[in-house]
Design a protein around this motif. Sequence first.
Motif, PDB file in Angstrom:
ATOM      1  N   THR A 488       0.836  -1.201   0.000  1.00 67.45           N
ATOM      2  CA  THR A 488       0.000   0.000   0.000  1.00 67.45           C
ATOM      3  C   THR A 488       0.873   1.255   0.000  1.00 67.45           C
ATOM      4  O   THR A 488       0.634   2.203  -0.761  1.00 67.45           O
ATOM      5  CB  THR A 488      -0.921   0.005   1.240  1.00 67.45           C
ATOM      6  N   GLU A 498      -4.920   6.697  -0.964  1.00 67.30           N
ATOM      7  CA  GLU A 498      -4.803   5.691   0.094  1.00 67.30           C
ATOM      8  C   GLU A 498      -5.757   4.528  -0.141  1.00 67.30           C
ATOM      9  O   GLU A 498      -5.370   3.357  -0.019  1.00 67.30           O
ATOM     10  CB  GLU A 498      -5.101   6.342   1.449  1.00 67.30           C
ATOM     11  N   LYS A 502      -4.599   0.692  -1.158  1.00 68.62           N
ATOM     12  CA  LYS A 502      -4.879  -0.449  -0.278  1.00 68.62           C
ATOM     13  C   LYS A 502      -5.606  -1.561  -1.032  1.00 68.62           C
ATOM     14  O   LYS A 502      -5.302  -2.752  -0.874  1.00 68.62           O
ATOM     15  CB  LYS A 502      -5.708   0.004   0.920  1.00 68.62           C
TER      16      LYS A 502
END
Length: 577
Positions: A488, A498, A502
């Motif tokens: 990530t 983000e 992920k």
Amino acid sequence: MTNDAQVSPTLANPFEETQDHEFTVPGQINYEPGLYEQTLQSGQDLLDRPKTAAGVVSTEKQHLKNRMTVWERLEVLADSGTEPTILFQNWGPNLDGASLVTAILKVNGRDVAVYGHDFTVRAGSMDATNGKKLARLFELAGKRKIPLVGMNDSAGAYVPAGVGGLDGYAEAFTGLRKISGVVPSIMCMFGFNAGGGSYLPRQGSFVIQPNDTFFGLTGPGVVKSVLGEDVTPDELGGPGVHSQTGVTDFVVPDEVAALQKVKQLLNYLPANNAELAPFQPTSDPVDRKTWDIDILLRKAFNSPTGFNTPLDISILIQQLCDHGDYFEIQPERARNTICALGRMGGNVIGFVANNSAVGSGQIDIDAAYKNARFIRFCNLYNIPIIFMEDTTGFLPGREQEGNGIVQAGRAMLDAIVDLRTPRFLLLVRNAFGGAYASYNNYPTGADFVVALPTTRAAVMGPAGVEFVYKKELREIRGSVAKRVAAATQEQVNNGMSEAEAKEAAEVQVADWQKQEEAVLVARYEKELMNPNEALSLGSISQIVMPSDLRKVLAENMAFHLEHYNAEPLNAVQREFF
């Protein structure tokens, strides 16, 4: 006759005029008949009476139901050109005893004891004399060691006979039980049978039921009056019901097919428990290559699903048997296992085979009981068995446990352990856990165990990787969170948000985890799911190429049968059967 009129086939002309018998001696001078001839005529009338008592109306009623009379059934069953020997002709002034006919017939050139209900006389019911007649026939079959065939077409006990009819059934039950395991018996269920008419035939070795017939403890009328339940005869006791429970072994279209099935089955059975089944010379070479087995396995295991591909084990049985001919028992029940009779090199062989084409060949309650019953029959009548194993184990689950899979599995295991006839095991593919331990291996008494190169024998199937490589799997799964976090961060550094980073990282790590676990599964299959360890331990005699299966099995079976002494079972009677 209108076009829609129903035409029923018959073997005899019910309108044929009877001819008087002439009681003369060849070459004698003509003279006036006297008291002696009258006495002979009375005797002849008594002999003919059961065949003519029904009359045209009752005979035609039977034909309009697509049923034959008992005399026509005897004619179909007997070898062409032979006459049945009618026994116990105890029909009295009211045709007492005539609702049941007992005889000795020639079937396939062998003597067979036969009984049949005459539905045109008292609906084939059991009166006070019939039970004794049946018991005598059973005793005769057991004493002379000949098979028994029953043609059941009975409404049950004859009510006006009172308790005498019930005593008759009780005597017949006892007589048939005494010859169980001494001579094989085949029962045909014709028409509508109820009460004792159902109990008695199910004591036999095999039951054959044509379509559009019924048998059960009670009929639909009794069920309606007692339980208030509306049910048709077919729903209550038709072949669709009984073939699934194992009460009926064979379902056939009609009565003629049933009698032909009797002849076909008798061809595989010994006359009694002191001899082998009849040997039949064959022109099919024992060393014939079984290339079709090789082709089947190649196509199955080279497919995208690999060694998890289902296959129909009956193809292997067909390839092993002389000219591909075999006779399956209970073909409509528990298709995840196959029980059959066939011949290899002329010798009759029993086959018990897991069928992965249905339910991965897992052994459930019905399969276990189906196997157990067939194995016990072969054990009683000196028939060798080849077990063909390809199963991932016993079927797990709440339903199976709740219905007694432990009891059913034990019944099958007991039958295998008690088996005294020559018994082989062929490992085809999967042989895991308790299924392997209870399926006729050397520890349970097998005489010969061979395996195809495709065999995967292990304590567990692919799931066993969880136990064997527990540490490696723990490390792989334990590192997932760290790998996701690292991936990530890497994606975020590359400019992704983000959330997107992920999500992409989780997919990437999941693929990595799947690949790593697949490597362990492949390693497990290579190291443990193969015949190598079993061969090194002596659990397997040899590896056999698929194309050589018939030669190896037939030659070894001929050796064992040559040194096997066919005799009645003299073992200790076990507590459970």
